[in-house]
Design an enzyme around this catalytic site. Structure first.
Site, PDB file in Angstrom:
ATOM      1  N   GLY A  22       0.831  -1.193   0.000  1.00  0.00           N
ATOM      2  CA  GLY A  22       0.000   0.000   0.000  1.00  0.00           C
ATOM      3  C   GLY A  22       0.863   1.240   0.000  1.00  0.00           C
ATOM      4  N   GLY A  28       0.792   5.648   1.268  1.00  0.00           N
ATOM      5  CA  GLY A  28       0.138   6.777   1.923  1.00  0.00           C
ATOM      6  C   GLY A  28       0.956   8.031   1.760  1.00  0.00           C
ATOM      7  N   GLY A  29       0.623   9.055   2.570  1.00  0.00           N
ATOM      8  CA  GLY A  29       1.340  10.308   2.463  1.00  0.00           C
ATOM      9  C   GLY A  29       2.815  10.187   2.798  1.00  0.00           C
ATOM     10  N   PHE A  30       3.195   9.170   3.570  1.00  0.00           N
ATOM     11  CA  PHE A  30       4.581   8.973   3.971  1.00  0.00           C
ATOM     12  C   PHE A  30       5.410   8.291   2.892  1.00  0.00           C
ATOM     13  CE2 PHE A  30       1.961   5.439   5.259  1.00  0.00           C
ATOM     14  CZ  PHE A  30       2.613   4.369   4.706  1.00  0.00           C
ATOM     15  N   GLY A  31       4.749   7.513   2.018  1.00  0.00           N
ATOM     16  CA  GLY A  31       5.450   6.694   1.050  1.00  0.00           C
ATOM     17  C   GLY A  31       4.778   5.339   0.934  1.00  0.00           C
ATOM     18  N   ASP A  57      -3.978  10.149  14.740  1.00  0.00           N
ATOM     19  CA  ASP A  57      -4.290   9.722  13.373  1.00  0.00           C
ATOM     20  C   ASP A  57      -4.896   8.318  13.377  1.00  0.00           C
ATOM     21  OD1 ASP A  57      -4.554  10.003  10.660  1.00  0.00           O
ATOM     22  OD2 ASP A  57      -2.498   9.425  10.194  1.00  0.00           O
TER      23      ASP A  57
END
Length: 825
Positions: free
Chosen positions: A520, A522-525, A638
């Site tokens: 998957g 996300g905003g982090f990578g 979060d």
């Protein structure tokens, strides 16, 4: 007369008595009534039952008390622990003077109370679980004997654990030998009156655990013990008695305190799961076991190694100490000089040393305590005796300081006596300071040079990752050095011992970050699945160059999660920092994240109602640990479905602590840096940047409603409020149709009341005002125990104002992407 008849005469007498005596079918017996095997007493409210039982696979019978109101047979008291009944013929009778006698078929006495001089005695089983004897001819009906004074392994609400100083009665817990044998086992939990009274778990004559002296609020070694909506705790010490007791504040809660071998545990009955839930347990980790770091050693479970010496002390056996065997403890580095040439070091957040050889004076102030200790050359340390009464009272230690522990939260101040030179060397004169600064500067320069050289060597070895800019090395230098160090300085909070993975190992494990291994993004990578050489599966969280989360979030996640250990938190295995690469290596979760299942109609059927409820309960336990029971106390900030990972048995684990924050007193905090996921943010956080533990509670409520419904909480504002999950759930609740919220893939839930309860808890958690939302300790109790719940108020969702309005509330958010934004100053 026939000799056979004469031989069995006691048996005939007992059988005749059983047939002729009236068996009272109520809560009490008198001299004219009795109970035999197969009969029982039931308390007036139906809470407890007294009768005969057989433990597990045993062939013996015992007289005991157990819960009548719950389906799981749970014994809380046993009369004839050491003398079991070997047959089914036994009888409990009352003598004329009020004493009780338990006899077997041969007439042998297996158990009895003391002889009492009562006129009209009655033995009664109360709804508290207490079996009492009283004289009804006395208007005061004073209790002459009670089972509460002779506990076995269980402490019930209202029972006293400790000493009656007038009668010299010591009330303490002892374990069963086994599940089949309730006779006295090896372990006991007793109050020691020496020094400042403390409870100990003993294995025979060996101390296993000590909970510390009472501080006025809690026990020094149990800082998480606090008043809440379910329990209240008391420690009473006067000329007559010294004891601990607790009360249940909500009559619908069923709870018991039990000594299980080497552990004391508090259980709460969970009606929905038809089982007991461990609400609290001690010892909680290795540092709780007695004297793990020896004399003058300090244990801190959040450090590695856990043992360190007090300032001014060094290991007594360096070789054993280096092998992480701290039992020999520490010795003083600089001898004391006594009186005015010695000083005191203040240490906060401590479980104070064993007080059994200490001296307590409740009449002096803390300043007087200091002076008294300083004037006594044999005094090694001092502390407040009772911080709950304005800091009054004084404890002083004259011998070795044993069994000290440091907490991240809670504990109390401890003042350690040191030679003045030990403290002076910590401050130093100006010349020493200058010299120290020069030395540190030289060492720092050498380390930077070595770091730069190492980076350039790595650059040559990894051609596919050729960029090795000094700026990145400067960014990671401190973090990398911290990871590689094993600190013995107990004040170095930023130093962490965490395994470092080589980049080549990660490349091999993930097949060079192959797309087929990508789990998957996300905003982090991205997150990749990997397999180490020994066959262990891992999940690699790789921060991208353009990640919205930078070094601060990366460092924050590492520093927090490495100090957290809970079954419902994901486990960090290590990290990889080489060149521009920043990676976290986690345990692999076979069922990936919760959102990949509940929001996928083809997979949602994998989660029946019981599994969904278990996931909700598991998340609640994990969040309760973060807010209350962990040493750091953390606000996640979060919490969302994609940050809940599921193992191969669908057990939930909270992940992603990049934006989490620690907190102290639980007060609200403000931020201009808005982080988290839109759609899960509480109104006060989304609009005003105010966050607290209640922000997490709001996110949890959203998550509960998503798990129940299988629908996302789209935070977009619509003209039809029901398009927002919170408003839709609220609408159904007001109409009495909350079952319509249930995911259509669940055709018949195991427990409809449980579904309704979960919807109600979810709505209570998403109420608009933070102060109206419950905390997680109450949430966990509401989910498990069958208690009455308050009616929820309108949730904090945004609504469309009117057809002519173009503005919407600033709490309106979109989708489920984690955001990090900076508001205008």
């Amino acid at each position: 007369m026939n000799l056979g008849v004469m031989k069995n005469w006691p048996l005939f007498l007992l059988l005749f008595f059983n047939l002729s005596a009236h068996s009272f079918a109520g809560d009490s017996i008198t001299v004219k009534t009795s109970i035999s095997d197969g009969q029982s007493l039931i308390s007036a409210g139906g809470s407890f039952e007294l009768g005969f039982f057989t433990p597990d696979t045993s062939r013996h019978r015992y007289l005991g008390i157990w819960y009548k109101s719950i389906p799981v047979h749970t014994v809380v008291w046993v009369a004839n622990r050491e003398n079991p009944i070997s047959d089914s013929i036994s009888n409990l009778t009352m003598q004329n003077n009020g004493g009780l006698i338990l006899q077997n078929a041969t007439g042998s006495i297996l158990w009895s109370t003391v002889s009492l001089n009562l006129t009209s005695p009655v033995a009664q089983l109360l709804d508290s679980g207490n079996f009492i004897i009283k004289d009804v001819s006395n208007s005061s009906e004073t209790i002459a004997w009670q089972s509460f004074d002779y506990p076995t392994d269980t402490l019930l609400p209202g029972m006293k654990l400790g000493w009656n100083l007038k009668t010299n009665l010591d009330r303490y817990l002892t374990t069963w030998k086994s599940n089949e044998d309730p006779s006295v086992g090896d372990y006991s939990f007793k109050l020691d009156l020496q020094g400042s009274p403390e409870f100990y778990i003993w294995n025979g004559l060996t101390k296993i655990y000590r909970n510390g002296p009472w501080t006025g609020y809690d026990f020094s070694g149990e800082p998480e013990m606090e008043y809440n909506n379910a329990f209240s705790f008391e420690f009473i010490s006067n000329d007559d008695e010294v004891y601990y007791t607790y009360k249940i504040l909500n009559s619908s809660v069923i709870s018991r305190f039990v000594l299980n071998q080497s552990m004391i545990q508090r259980y709460v009955w969970i009606n929905s799961q038809v089982s007991w839930f461990i609400y609290w347990s001690m010892p909680r980790d290795g540092c709780d076991f007695y004297a793990q770091c020896g004399a003058y050693g300090v244990c801190n479970s959040n450090q590695s190694p856990v043992c360190s010496c007090l300032k001014g002390f060094v290991p007594k056996s360096p070789q054993n100490w280096n092998m992480r065997d701290g039992l020999d403890g520490c010795v003083r580095r600089t001898p004391l000089h006594c009186q005015n040439r010695d000083r005191f070091l203040k240490m906060s957040g401590m479980k104070v040393p064993d007080t059994s050889q200490a001296t307590v004076d409740k009449s002096v102030s803390l300043d007087e305590c200091r002076q008294n200790c300083l004037s006594n050359c044999s005094c090694m340390a001092f502390a407040n005796a009772n911080i709950g009464e304005g800091g009054s009272g004084c404890i002083t230690w004259g011998g070795d300081l044993i069994d000290i522990r440091e907490f991240e939260e809670g504990g109390q101040d401890l003042y350690i006596r040191l030679a003045a030179s030990e403290l002076d060397s910590g401050n130093g004169n100006s010349e020493n300071k200058k010299t120290l600064i020069i030395i540190v500067a030289i060492i720092a320069g050498v380390m930077l040079l070595l770091g730069f050289s190492g980076c350039c060597i790595l650059k040559k070895e990894l051609e596919s990752y050729s960029s090795c800019r000094t700026g990145h090395m400067r960014s990671f230098g401190k973090l990398q050095l911290s990871f590689n160090s094993i600190s013995t300085d107990r004040n170095s909070d930023n130093e962490v011992h965490l395994p470092l993975f080589d980049l080549r190992t990660i490349l091999f494990a993930t097949n060079n970050f192959s797309n087929t291994n990508k789990l998957g993004e996300g905003g982090f990578g991205a997150v990749y699945k990997g397999k180490l050489g020994e066959g262990q599966f891992i999940a690699v969280k790789r921060l991208s160059k353009n990640s919205l989360q930078g070094l601060e979030e990366f460092t924050n996640e590492v520093m927090l999660i490495i100090k957290l250990q809970h079954i419902n938190l994901v486990r960090l295995l290590g990290c990889c920092i080489q060149g521009e690469e920043r990676m976290l290596i986690y345990e692999y979760m076979h069922n990936r994240s919760l959102d990949t299942i509940i929001f996928d109609k083809s997979k949602a059927r994998l989660l029946n109602w019981q599994k969904r409820f278990n996931i909700v309960a598991g998340i609640a336990r994990g969040l309760l640990y973060l807010h209350q029971d962990s040493r750091l106390r953390i606000i996640h900030r979060d919490l969302k479905a994609s940050n809940i990972l599921l193992d191969d048995e669908m057990n939930p684990k909270i992940s992603d602590f990049g934006v989490a924050r620690t907190f102290g007193d639980g007060t609200d905090e403000h931020t201009k840096r808005l982080v988290g996921t839109l759609g899960y943010m509480s109104p006060e956080y989304a609009m005003d940047g105010v966050f607290s533990i209640k922000s997490d509670v709001f996110s949890f409520g959203v998550l509960v409603l998503e798990i129940i419904s299988g629908k996302k909480n789209k935070a977009t504002c619509y003209a039809e409020p029901q398009l927002n999950l919170l408003s839709y759930a609220w609408k159904l609740w007001k109409e009495g149709k909350c079952l319509e919220l249930l995911d259509e893939s669940i055709s018949s839930p195991d427990s409809i009341p449980e579904v309704v309860r979960c919807v109600q808890v979810g709505l209570l958690c998403v109420e608009e005002r933070a102060e109206d939302r419950p905390d997680m300790s109450l949430v966990a109790l509401m989910l498990g125990a069958k208690i009455s719940l308050p009616q929820p108020k309108a949730p904090g969702f945004c609504t469309y104002r009117s057809s002519g309005d173009t503005e919407v509330s600033s709490s309106c958010t979109v989708n489920d992407i984690t955001v990090t934004g900076i508001e205008d100053q």
